[in-house]
Scaffold this active site. Sequence first.
Site, short mmCIF file in Angstrom:
data_model
loop_
_atom_site.label_atom_id
_atom_site.label_comp_id
_atom_site.label_asym_id
_atom_site.label_seq_id
_atom_site.Cartn_x
_atom_site.Cartn_y
_atom_site.Cartn_z
N CYS A 58 0.85 -1.19 0.00
CA CYS A 58 0.00 0.00 0.00
C CYS A 58 0.89 1.24 0.00
O CYS A 58 1.83 1.34 0.78
CB CYS A 58 -0.92 0.01 1.21
SG CYS A 58 -2.02 1.44 1.21
N CYS A 62 0.60 4.93 6.85
CA CYS A 62 -0.02 4.79 8.18
C CYS A 62 0.94 4.01 9.10
O CYS A 62 1.26 2.85 8.82
CB CYS A 62 -1.35 4.07 8.06
SG CYS A 62 -2.39 4.68 6.70
N CYS A 65 0.44 0.31 10.28
CA CYS A 65 -0.09 -0.71 9.36
C CYS A 65 0.94 -1.68 8.78
O CYS A 65 1.94 -1.27 8.17
CB CYS A 65 -0.83 -0.03 8.22
SG CYS A 65 -1.69 -1.23 7.18
N CYS A 102 -16.72 -8.84 5.57
CA CYS A 102 -16.04 -7.55 5.32
C CYS A 102 -14.78 -7.78 4.50
O CYS A 102 -13.90 -8.52 4.92
CB CYS A 102 -15.62 -6.91 6.64
SG CYS A 102 -16.98 -6.69 7.76
N CYS A 133 -19.64 -5.66 3.66
CA CYS A 133 -18.92 -4.45 4.03
C CYS A 133 -17.62 -4.47 3.23
O CYS A 133 -17.03 -5.53 3.05
CB CYS A 133 -18.60 -4.47 5.53
SG CYS A 133 -17.59 -3.07 6.07
N CYS A 193 -19.38 2.54 8.49
CA CYS A 193 -18.64 1.91 9.59
C CYS A 193 -17.40 2.77 9.77
O CYS A 193 -16.54 2.81 8.88
CB CYS A 193 -18.27 0.48 9.21
SG CYS A 193 -17.18 -0.31 10.41
N ARG A 265 -17.98 -1.71 17.95
CA ARG A 265 -17.26 -2.96 17.73
C ARG A 265 -15.99 -3.07 18.57
O ARG A 265 -15.12 -2.20 18.50
CB ARG A 265 -16.90 -3.10 16.24
CG ARG A 265 -16.26 -4.44 15.87
CD ARG A 265 -16.04 -4.54 14.36
NE ARG A 265 -17.30 -4.43 13.63
CZ ARG A 265 -18.07 -5.46 13.30
NH1 ARG A 265 -17.70 -6.69 13.60
NH2 ARG A 265 -19.19 -5.27 12.64
N1 SAM Z 1 -6.59 0.68 2.93
C1 SAM Z 1 -7.87 1.03 3.41
C2 SAM Z 1 -7.84 2.23 4.32
O1 SAM Z 1 -6.96 2.33 5.16
O2 SAM Z 1 -8.68 3.09 4.18
C3 SAM Z 1 -8.60 -0.13 4.06
C4 SAM Z 1 -7.86 -1.15 4.91
S1 SAM Z 1 -7.15 -0.54 6.43
C5 SAM Z 1 -6.10 -1.90 6.91
C6 SAM Z 1 -8.51 -0.55 7.58
C7 SAM Z 1 -8.28 -0.07 8.99
O3 SAM Z 1 -7.62 -1.06 9.76
C8 SAM Z 1 -7.41 1.16 9.20
O4 SAM Z 1 -8.11 2.34 8.98
C9 SAM Z 1 -7.04 1.04 10.66
O5 SAM Z 1 -7.96 1.75 11.47
C10 SAM Z 1 -7.12 -0.47 10.94
N2 SAM Z 1 -5.79 -1.03 11.24
C11 SAM Z 1 -4.78 -1.23 10.37
N3 SAM Z 1 -3.69 -1.72 10.98
C12 SAM Z 1 -4.01 -1.83 12.30
C13 SAM Z 1 -3.29 -2.26 13.45
N4 SAM Z 1 -2.02 -2.66 13.38
N5 SAM Z 1 -3.94 -2.27 14.63
C14 SAM Z 1 -5.21 -1.85 14.72
N6 SAM Z 1 -5.94 -1.43 13.67
C15 SAM Z 1 -5.35 -1.40 12.47
FE1 SF4 Z 2 -2.79 1.34 3.35
FE2 SF4 Z 2 -2.73 0.21 5.72
FE3 SF4 Z 2 -3.04 2.84 5.54
FE4 SF4 Z 2 -5.06 1.17 4.73
S1 SF4 Z 2 -4.27 1.42 6.80
S2 SF4 Z 2 -4.25 2.98 3.67
S3 SF4 Z 2 -3.82 -0.56 3.95
S4 SF4 Z 2 -1.21 1.67 4.91
#
Ligand code: SAM
Ligand code: SF4
Length: 318
Positions: A58, A62, A65, A102, A133, A193, A265
């Site tokens: 990606c 973030c 992530c 989801c 979802c 959500c 949730r």
């Molecule tokens: N890429 C898309 C986005 O970020 O909009 C969708 C997938 S992203 C993995 C969905 C959500 O998962 C993120 O917004 C974040 O809140 C949550 N998430 C990701 N990594 C996480 C982690 N290590 N611990 C807790 N929540 C996490």
């Molecule tokens: Fe990409 Fe992870 Fe951020 Fe979603 S949360 S936009 S998968 S880096």
Amino acid sequence: MNQKNVETQHDWVLEKALEIYRQPFSDLIHAAQQIHRLAFPENEVQISTLMSIKTGNCPEDCKYCPQSVHYETGTEAHGLLPLEDVVGAAKIAKQAGASRFCMGAAWRNPTDKNLQRVIEMVKAVNDEGMETCVTLGMLNESQAQKLAAAGLDYYNHNLDTSPEYYNEIISTRTYQDRLDTLANVRQSGVKLCCGGIVGMGESDRDRVGLLIQLANLAEHPESVPINMLVRVKGTPMEDIEPLDILEYVRTIALARIMMPNSVVRLSAGRNDMDVAAQALCFLAGANSIFCGDKLLVTPNPSFADDMALLEDVGISAR
Ligand code: SAM
Ligand code: SF4
Ligand code: DTB
């Protein structure tokens, strides 16, 4: 879930909400449980199962992530999965007791071509008799409308944290980008959500600040995921001090009080929580969970362990 509507407030101020958050723990939980019983049948949770339909690489940064291309986390990347794999997994999830499926993709935003493939997945999973979802990153107006026309039930897009703390976590998209996507989804008629993550080194002011953003939207998100950070090796957050579980429970309780009709949730992080911690979350007003041995890429308790947990606390799935 057979819901009775409780009047909602959309002009929350931080200091007042902080006062509620910081009151003695038992008072907070008591207030949250009282509101919970006004709005929802007690002792019921909704169960969703997650599937990562496109994993890793990606472009976003973030810091929490495991799927960001910026960090070495060992996550095995793959492109968008074939339709059959997704439908197969949805059938298994339904059989195991999930009511919603989801699908998550590690994109900044979907291309129109990829969106078309996801739409086929949404239709096929709906045909299996499950709610759907998806979480695909940012959406423009027309993409949200296409998903609505396909019959999508929910779109997940999180604000993650307070506007003040946000820039510590993500630099590649703005808070306003996220609010714009939420507005496009709301406009399309797909249910929202939207929640965030705690345990990223934020203050209690930031946790409450996130809930203020959610609760002051013109309409509350129907589903509010409160994720406890899963600390993944290779991300900048791997060594962050874990958040006291009672602060997590307080966040759930305040979400329940501020958004009485929303399903809250108990989301990521359950794999590191014992039965007592999760029971406290239910007492604080959490009424949905993710089941299945993986979230998107990190471990989650098995279905069997979760059925035993629900049995222990006398909660039934719907
Ligand atoms: N890429 C898309 C986005 O970020 O909009 C969708 C997938 S992203 C993995 C969905 C959500 O998962 C993120 O917004 C974040 O809140 C949550 N998430 C990701 N990594 C996480 C982690 N290590 N611990 C807790 N929540 C996490
Ligand atoms: Fe990409 Fe992870 Fe951020 Fe979603 S949360 S936009 S998968 S880096
Ligand atoms: C949400 O708020 N939490 C889920 C879902 N929406 C997509 C994702 C949690 C991801 C946890 C880390 C992982 O396995 O990638």
